[in-house]
Design a protein around this motif. Structure first.
Motif, PDB file in Angstrom:
ATOM      1  N   ALA A  86       0.844  -1.200   0.000  1.00 18.32           N
ATOM      2  CA  ALA A  86       0.000   0.000   0.000  1.00 18.32           C
ATOM      3  C   ALA A  86       0.878   1.249   0.000  1.00 18.32           C
ATOM      4  N   TRP A 106     -10.078   2.437   3.209  1.00 20.86           N
ATOM      5  CA  TRP A 106      -8.767   2.686   2.592  1.00 20.86           C
ATOM      6  C   TRP A 106      -7.856   1.457   2.726  1.00 20.86           C
ATOM      7  N   GLU A 161      -5.003   0.792  -0.336  1.00 20.31           N
ATOM      8  CA  GLU A 161      -4.405   2.115  -0.486  1.00 20.31           C
ATOM      9  C   GLU A 161      -3.560   2.533   0.714  1.00 20.31           C
TER      10      GLU A 161
END
Length: 265
Positions: A129, A154, A159
């Motif tokens: 990530a 997220w 991410e």
């Protein structure tokens, strides 16, 4: 700030006569034992000076810290008095905050980031990530739990990797739980177990694991204290400009995009 002023002065002068003039470039601060007497008395009481700079009104500004908190001092032109606090312009602009960010907070956060990289943390999310966020997590902390829930979109999207620096400060069994997570064969799964069972008390403590790993948690506790932090979660992240920022306490919903590095997936 009021408490800090009580600690430092008897009493201090108010930062009342403010000017709209811009600050000039900073100069290197003097050594800790060669300041004007008015400033030296504060150094003797625990203030650490980072740098000095020319300030409006013929004053000399000093940017420093005390007990991990940034602090600004202003020495009057006659060098006989020192003002502790925030300087405002005639338009109400805060002239102190940018200087403290540049000379104290920014360097402190850069140093902290390097320490966090070397700390004992548990990765939560994909190792590839692109966004890295460090957060001090107590297994019993309800706000840490809510922060993790808010960060889930997220993390699940690949991410963000949330690196939990496990501490034990809130309850008697916080350290044993943190040590159990850190010392387990699969710390990521142990952390996940604690998150999923948070409302029921979290992960079950393994006394043998605790015995072998308590010092790791204690070291994280010491790191947290050395950074002047007193609440969990306390989170370090990089903003859109790559500047390291710190949020102490649970982030508000409106702060999550900045911390996670972008819009909610």
């Amino acid at each position: 700030m009021q408490q800090l002023l009580k600690t430092l002065t008897k009493p201090s002068m108010l930062a009342a006569a403010m000017a709209a003039t811009s600050f000039s470039l900073p100069t290197l601060a003097q050594s800790q034992d060669s300041y004007p007497k008015a400033v030296q008395q504060l150094v003797d009481r625990g203030v650490t000076i980072a740098e000095s700079f020319e300030a409006p009104g013929g004053m000399t500004g000093y940017a420093g810290s005390m007990q991990g908190r940034p602090i600004a001092l202003y020495l009057t032109a006659d060098k006989e008095q020192v003002i502790v606090g925030t300087m405002l312009s005639a338009n109400g602009d805060n002239l102190t905050a940018p200087k403290l960010q540049e000379l104290v907070v920014g360097p402190q956060n850069e140093k902290a980031w390097a320490q966090l990289e070397q700390a004992d943390w548990v990765r939560d999310g994909d190792a590839s990530a692109p966004v890295i966020v460090y957060t001090f997590t107590d297994p019993n902390c309800p706000f840490c739990h809510r922060f993790r829930q808010a960060a889930a979109p997220w993390i699940d999207a690949g991410e963000v990797q949330l690196r939990h620096i496990m501490v034990g400060i809130l309850k008697q069994d916080s350290l044993p739980k943190a040590a159990t997570i850190l010392g387990s064969e699969n710390p990521r799964e142990a952390l996940k177990e604690n998150q999923q069972n948070h409302s029921a008390g979290g992960i079950e403590v393994d006394r043998q694991i605790v015995s072998d790993n308590a010092k790791r948690v204690q070291k994280n506790n010491q790191l947290m204290s050395s950074l002047g932090l007193s609440a969990t979660p306390s989170t370090y992240y990089k903003d859109a400009q790559g500047t390291i920022q710190m949020k102490q306490g649970a982030p508000r919903p409106g702060e999550m995009e900045a911390i996670m590095g972008g819009p909610k997936p």
